[in-house]
Design a protein around this motif. Structure first.
Motif, mmCIF file in Angstrom:
data_model
loop_
_atom_site.group_PDB
_atom_site.id
_atom_site.type_symbol
_atom_site.label_atom_id
_atom_site.label_comp_id
_atom_site.label_asym_id
_atom_site.label_seq_id
_atom_site.Cartn_x
_atom_site.Cartn_y
_atom_site.Cartn_z
ATOM 1 N N ILE A 105 85.515 41.708 57.889
ATOM 2 C CA ILE A 105 84.667 42.226 57.328
ATOM 3 C C ILE A 105 83.639 42.749 58.191
ATOM 4 N N ASP A 106 82.845 42.982 57.330
ATOM 5 C CA ASP A 106 81.527 44.149 58.073
ATOM 6 C C ASP A 106 80.529 43.167 58.549
ATOM 7 N N SER A 107 79.910 42.648 59.241
ATOM 8 C CA SER A 107 79.420 42.137 59.546
ATOM 9 C C SER A 107 77.664 42.486 59.771
ATOM 10 N N ASN A 108 77.329 43.668 59.177
ATOM 11 C CA ASN A 108 75.816 44.207 59.186
ATOM 12 C C ASN A 108 75.526 43.532 58.280
ATOM 13 N N PHE A 109 76.240 43.010 56.690
ATOM 14 C CA PHE A 109 75.204 42.933 56.048
ATOM 15 C C PHE A 109 75.806 41.531 55.396
ATOM 16 N N LEU A 110 76.299 40.241 56.078
ATOM 17 C CA LEU A 110 76.644 38.950 55.735
ATOM 18 C C LEU A 110 75.939 38.468 55.116
ATOM 19 N N VAL A 111 75.357 37.833 53.833
ATOM 20 C CA VAL A 111 75.045 37.024 53.324
ATOM 21 C C VAL A 111 75.612 35.758 53.016
ATOM 22 N N ILE A 112 74.511 34.441 53.089
ATOM 23 C CA ILE A 112 75.550 33.707 53.424
ATOM 24 C C ILE A 112 74.581 32.412 52.153
ATOM 25 N N LEU A 127 92.805 39.888 53.931
ATOM 26 C CA LEU A 127 92.309 38.602 54.472
ATOM 27 C C LEU A 127 92.536 37.075 53.902
ATOM 28 N N VAL A 128 93.298 36.931 53.193
ATOM 29 C CA VAL A 128 94.216 35.989 52.951
ATOM 30 C C VAL A 128 95.082 35.150 54.664
ATOM 31 N N ALA A 129 95.892 36.347 54.378
ATOM 32 C CA ALA A 129 96.505 36.669 55.974
ATOM 33 C C ALA A 129 96.430 35.981 57.059
ATOM 34 N N CYS A 130 94.902 36.831 56.640
ATOM 35 C CA CYS A 130 94.101 36.470 58.752
ATOM 36 C C CYS A 130 94.191 34.524 58.352
ATOM 37 N N LEU A 131 93.562 34.989 57.301
ATOM 38 C CA LEU A 131 93.503 32.533 57.380
ATOM 39 C C LEU A 131 94.232 32.177 57.338
ATOM 40 N N ARG A 132 95.381 32.173 56.611
ATOM 41 C CA ARG A 132 96.457 31.352 56.557
ATOM 42 C C ARG A 132 97.126 31.839 58.226
ATOM 43 N N ALA A 133 97.573 32.903 58.877
ATOM 44 C CA ALA A 133 97.560 32.451 60.215
ATOM 45 C C ALA A 133 96.641 31.633 61.096
ATOM 46 N N THR A 134 95.546 31.936 61.373
ATOM 47 C CA THR A 134 94.127 31.339 61.694
ATOM 48 C C THR A 134 94.793 30.204 61.913
ATOM 49 N N TYR A 135 94.976 29.212 60.893
ATOM 50 C CA TYR A 135 95.209 27.987 60.331
ATOM 51 C C TYR A 135 96.277 27.318 60.268
ATOM 52 N N GLU A 136 97.504 28.127 60.602
ATOM 53 C CA GLU A 136 98.478 27.947 60.443
ATOM 54 C C GLU A 136 99.052 26.237 60.614
ATOM 55 N N LYS A 137 98.581 25.760 62.004
ATOM 56 C CA LYS A 137 99.003 25.182 63.054
ATOM 57 C C LYS A 137 97.919 23.554 62.814
#
Lengths: 344, 344, 344, 344
Positions: free
Chosen positions: D166-173, D257-267
């Motif tokens: 994702i693009d960090s240049n327009f991040l709205v939270i 995106l989903v795959a990245c999140l899953r991989a990151t938090y798998e353990k």
């Protein structure tokens, strides 16, 4: 009509403003407070932007004398000193605090823990339970507006006690109130995170509304009794529901109770007798001056359950105060108060 | 220990899962439902993702026989048919529905409006009010887990009635419950916008917990009485508070009441006698198996106010069920239930 | 003026009744429903006892033709069939459903998943965003009353987009609504115990109000844009707050934004520009027809935050519908709507 | 393990007690406070009767040195002075306040308006976002436990930013929190009657968690960015939901995106990737240490919506603090934290 409101920043005061805004006979409202003189009211209460942008004024006898009506919505112990000089001067005085409700100063001092108002002023004051005392309200200089719990309890029990349909010797009243009854001052017991999602009991058998209820039962129903009375906090903002239990007098039936209530309130626009319990709830009267009453007899125990619901800030405070003002000025009781309850 | 839960999708079932997850003696949990066979449980209940990803199973006698314990948390009228074939087979049966609580089938049919379970099975069942019936619970094949209201009422009143400190002839019990007591099935009376910010009364004098309370008072305190009992809905999810009113027996004092309660529950970890009313509220027991009790005597009326609070889903349902299971299996009663209440 | 309300049992219908009860130009209200013909309205809605004791009537073209105004507050997909025969007959038609808002039938069918109304009727309908379209509303036979979210979003963004003070190329709108927006039909997602004390997101980027907002931005501000728009459920009954984020156009300042908003709404009684964020909250407009707007520029990111609050059932539905009726009949826009918000 | 809790009367402190009560490695807990020395803790907090009946102790360096772990859960500006003398002495220090989170003292002073802790102590402290910093946490003497909002934001955004999806240049939270985030001190903005049934925005673009989030994005994802960040108050006690909006990098898909999140938090046991939006809500994690993450791409705007929910008092405070303690002492991260969320 020019109206002054003392204690405008409290919830009683805010409700007076809400209703008087749409009262056709009121042309001017001034707001008074013991502190914060000069503060623009709507800067404190955003909902009143464009509606009440006037500055708060300092409480001052001479200024107050010039109004047609002065409502005082203050903590107990304030108007016992503030109002005596104003009685009989110009304005009709309608006091929403408890300072003039108890005729016996010793009782006031025992239950409130504060110095009572001057006895002669207390005697002149009229208890403003409109449906039961309109004749006296009409000519009163000073009205002691009833407490929130007493309004619900008395409207539902007085007819049955007066007609001796229920036994006054074992009267249990279990009362529940929304949290706005605690006023606008923050404290641990009104802190959202600690009262939200919690139900509790408070002031077991010691609420200062007990002597007010007993006095009015004596005054209007001619019965002397000592009630059991407990109060509970409901995690919602507005609303009171009181559940009363009383043995039936011999041979009395449920339909006689209903008939008695209907007959008593036939011509009173703000009291509704509800027969379907599914239609009885505090949100059925929210934001309005209605008091809804429901009665049911338990054939197993021969006891009646008598339930009343009101909005504590309306029929239990500001609404009834305006209803009394209407009576004093010869207006229909519904003037400015004929609104549909805020069900959802 | 292998555990089966029938009616897993109800709130009683969900609470069983919540506690059994941390129960050291439970190694396996299977979930059963009358419909939705094969549905992965956590796909319906997101909070259980990674915790209960097992499929729902079809209710089947042969399968259920293989468990050490089977909890049934179903609407009334289900286990009266489901459980008889399983009694005395393999598993300990703990029924959270009302089907085995009333010993008199005629009474069940009158109050529940449904066909009663077989009389001989009802007779074998043991009423699982743990603090008062642990000896019988220990050896029971089928436990009738008490209702939510009865649990609060009985724990607070039984000691005082048994010791004849209060008068059973005029017992008024005013009960209030959070909305989860109505279960998980949507309806107009549980629709957020219509119950939020509203307090109401329901089932005036007709709640099916009335005969259960009276039966247990007779059974454990040896007193036959007819109670006044009304139930109210509080706009919050969990919690029950019951306020009981009873005349004091002659010469009995408040401290005797407190002493009696303390003595009764001295060795019972889940009953706490509270002396500061500010510490009594449903959120002080939320999420836990505690029952907190408070008592106060009104010197004006010589009547006692006895208040109890529980979490209706825990001590009033799943928690007490597990407490009974612990007793049956010789475990400390607190096993899996020793949690800090969810105050905020 | 004689008024008919179709879909009276929904929350939009109930709010119409609440306001029309105090509307001086309305002398008669009849209530219509697709089922429940003959049912006394107040027997379903206890808050209306003594106020709306009339029976529900069957929807019938000939009957509806005789009213001066007909409000339709029905689920989507109903008035696309119901209203065409009535257009141009007698009554002014004000449709609170989404059936006439989208000018492109294909877009309606894609976003709503239902058959669109006849194109020629859609073309005749006027989008009733009163502050921006009063001239067309005045002469319209059929008004498409705006959706709740679009009302808040459009009133706050249109002035700034039209004046090219903010950049329409990266417009993010994060919207939050109370649960009454889901209507009066019970479901698991409106079941008290499961939504109480919980905040959630729903319909990510797929809410049917997206094309309505984009169409109106094009229509009134002359800008074509694709917005990011997500909707959330707040555990409260009423209220919408929308938080919009947009890059500032070069050299534009916060005070220019405020000035633009003030200038736009100077003569519009229901839009208030709020400068103190502490005075901005949904309860500051609850029960009223106000839309409060607040704007703040972040100097770090050069982006504006534009916030609007409304009561979804009033300015977002029934209130704006009556405001449109007032315009159609040449009455002041505030007629029947000049009430103080229900702050507490 | 002997544990001291400084600031035990705050909500962070209460949650530490709730979890540590069931932590198998903790054998003793002492409670410290800046005032109220000697007060029996359970006399203030009724839910802890029989659980924490110990007296509050005065904060004292020598006493604190003897513990294995000291948690400090105090307002900002306290531990900047309190902790430096304890660093490197005996106990592991875990600070739940914001005093050691920002590495740049000038930034702390600008955003918090208070004097920063000594720079050398700040440098020694380790930012305790457990899933991203466990190696450093393991050996840290002083842990700066992350803020509630940053925890939700960072866990959901870091993987996607690090992998440049994702693009960090327009991040709205756009962040929303329950009211317990405001702590236990009563004020008008936490007064039940004024926040109940109301949703509001506060600290527009000025929340002190902004620099904390940006610093951690730089630290863990290697990206420097300025975020738009607004915070809102939800009328419920617990829970945070953050909705982030970001443009997708070219050719990236939702499933990446989903795959990245899953991989990151798998353990990682406390992070769950949710795919059905109906299973995402704050009550699905309430009372637990879970962070649930959901992501959805809008094909119209090519922007991602990334949503995270946590319990602000658990994963956003006490739970993560204990998770860090577990890491420091070589225990499984789930020790004492393996509880089922409190869904209803």
């Amino acid at each position: 009509m020019k109206v002054g409101i003392v204690g405008a920043t409290g919830y009683g005061g805010l409700e007076l403003i809400r209703f008087l805004h749409n009262h056709q006979a009121v042309e001017h409202i001034d707001l008074f407070t013991s502190s914060e003189e000069g503060v623009v009211f709507s800067s404190k209460f955003g909902h009143l932007v464009n509606i009440a942008d006037t500055p708060l004024q300092k409480i001052d006898d001479e200024t107050l004398e010039k109004f047609d009506v002065v409502f005082t919505s203050t903590p107990s112990g304030v108007t016992s000193e503030l109002l005596p000089p104003l009685v009989g001067k110009g304005p009709k005085l309608i006091d929403l605090s408890g300072d003039y409700r108890l005729k016996d100063p010793a009782s006031y001092e025992a239950w409130y823990g504060k110095k009572a108002a001057p006895p002669e002023i207390i005697q002149q004051s009229v208890y403003g339970l409109t449906e039961w005392n309109a004749d006296n309200v009409k000519n009163a200089s000073l009205i002691a507006n009833p407490g929130c719990y007493p309004t619900a309890v008395l409207l539902s029990l007085l007819p049955l006690l007066k007609e001796k349909l229920i036994d006054s010797n074992f009267l249990v009243i279990d009362a529940k109130s929304g949290i706005s009854g605690a006023g606008n001052k923050p404290s641990q017991t009104t802190h959202f995170s600690e009262v939200n999602e919690s139900f509790s009991i408070y002031k077991t058998n010691t609420h200062q509304h007990i002597p007010e209820i007993e006095q009015a039962i004596s005054m209007f129903a001619g019965v002397d009794t000592a009630i059991s009375f407990n109060t509970h906090l409901v995690p919602m903002t507005r609303g009171i529901l009181t559940t009363a239990y009383a043995p039936m007098m011999p041979d009395v039936t449920e339909s006689q109770l209903v008939a008695c209530l209907r007959a008593t309130y036939e011509k009173h626009p703000f009291v509704r007798i509800i027969t379907d319990v599914n239609n009885l709830a505090t949100n059925r009267v929210r934001g309005s001056n209605y008091c809804d009453i429901f009665v049911k007899v338990d054939s197993r125990t021969k006891r009646a359950t008598i339930v009343a619901v009101i909005d504590n800030l309306v029929k239990g405070a500001a609404g009834q105060a305006i209803q009394n003002m209407n009576v004093q000025f010869g207006l229909p009781q519904t003037t400015g108060l004929d609104v549909v309850p805020f069900f959802i």
